[in-house]
Design a protein around this motif. Structure first.
Motif, short mmCIF file in Angstrom:
data_model
loop_
_atom_site.label_atom_id
_atom_site.label_comp_id
_atom_site.label_asym_id
_atom_site.label_seq_id
_atom_site.Cartn_x
_atom_site.Cartn_y
_atom_site.Cartn_z
N GLN A 1 0.82 -1.21 0.00
CA GLN A 1 0.00 0.00 0.00
C GLN A 1 0.86 1.27 0.00
O GLN A 1 0.33 2.37 -0.12
CB GLN A 1 -0.92 0.03 1.23
N ASP B 1 3.50 3.57 -1.79
CA ASP B 1 4.14 3.89 -3.06
C ASP B 1 5.24 4.91 -2.75
O ASP B 1 4.97 6.10 -2.61
CB ASP B 1 3.12 4.47 -4.04
N ILE C 1 2.82 8.24 -1.63
CA ILE C 1 1.43 8.12 -1.18
C ILE C 1 1.18 6.75 -0.56
O ILE C 1 1.88 5.78 -0.85
CB ILE C 1 0.41 8.34 -2.31
N GLY D 1 -1.94 4.01 -0.27
CA GLY D 1 -3.25 3.65 -0.80
C GLY D 1 -4.02 2.92 0.28
O GLY D 1 -3.68 1.81 0.65
N HIS E 1 -7.13 1.02 1.12
CA HIS E 1 -8.17 0.31 0.38
C HIS E 1 -9.36 -0.02 1.25
O HIS E 1 -10.49 0.00 0.78
CB HIS E 1 -7.62 -0.97 -0.24
N ARG F 1 -8.95 5.59 -0.31
CA ARG F 1 -8.43 6.93 -0.52
C ARG F 1 -6.90 6.86 -0.62
O ARG F 1 -6.30 5.83 -0.33
CB ARG F 1 -8.83 7.88 0.61
N TYR F 2 -6.31 7.95 -1.02
CA TYR F 2 -4.86 8.07 -1.05
C TYR F 2 -4.44 9.15 -0.06
O TYR F 2 -5.07 10.19 0.03
CB TYR F 2 -4.38 8.44 -2.47
#
Length: 184
Positions: A65, A67, A72, A74, A76, A84-85
């Protein structure tokens, strides 16, 4: 004919907490957390303050999750069922890079019970008996609101709140943050 529930009075919403974490309190918490026998406690606090993730989101976060290139997270599976991010501040990014370098299984390698036990002990030692772990989310979102210059729409996207009113409830600007807008 009147509706049978018409006379039922609903309790008023509880007032929003206005507690903010001072820099001294944050420094004391982190210093004590780093000396704690619970590994990862300081990292959990830093990530909570920097991202505004809910405790459940933080504890269930996995490396896939994160990045690192785009900076960011993620999210889920959230409380409201909508993903959302969340942008990563430099401090959060540095903490995640350090954790990954140490070979942590996941960004916050604590169980719910380990975090709760360590948090109770930590806030007592830090002389902050009323501080809740969830207050770190309020601190994070208040800081994000300042960074975003009060853009509550963007804040709600980061926080995962479905209404602007709920996102706004979490924002408690400090006096210095309010006054900084005068200099802009």
């Amino acid at each position: 004919m009147d509706h049978p529930c018409q006379p039922v009075k609903f309790p008023a919403a509880s007032p929003a907490r206005i507690l903010r974490l001072s820099l001294d309190d944050e420094s004391r918490l982190l210093s004590l957390a780093r000396g704690s026998r619970t590994m990862g406690l300081a990292s959990a606090i830093i990530l909570a303050i920097e991202t505004g993730l809910r405790r459940s989101e933080l504890l269930s976060l996995s490396w896939d999750q994160v990045d690192f290139d785009r900076r960011i997270l993620g999210i889920h599976d959230s409380k409201n069922g909508h993903g959302r991010y969340v942008p990563l501040t430099q401090r959060a990014l540095d903490e995640l890079i350090m954790l990954r370098g140490q070979g942590a299984d996941k960004p916050c390698p604590l169980s719910t019970s380990a975090l709760e036990t360590a948090w109770k002990r930590l806030k007592k030692t830090a002389c902050l008996p009323t501080l809740r772990f969830h207050d770190l989310r309020r601190e994070a979102l208040s800081r994000w609101a300042h960074r975003l210059k009060g853009d509550i729409f963007k804040l709600s996207m980061i926080s995962g709140h479905r209404t602007l009113q709920m996102a706004q409830r979490y924002v408690v600007p400090s006096q210095s943050e309010l006054l900084s807008f005068l200099d802009a």
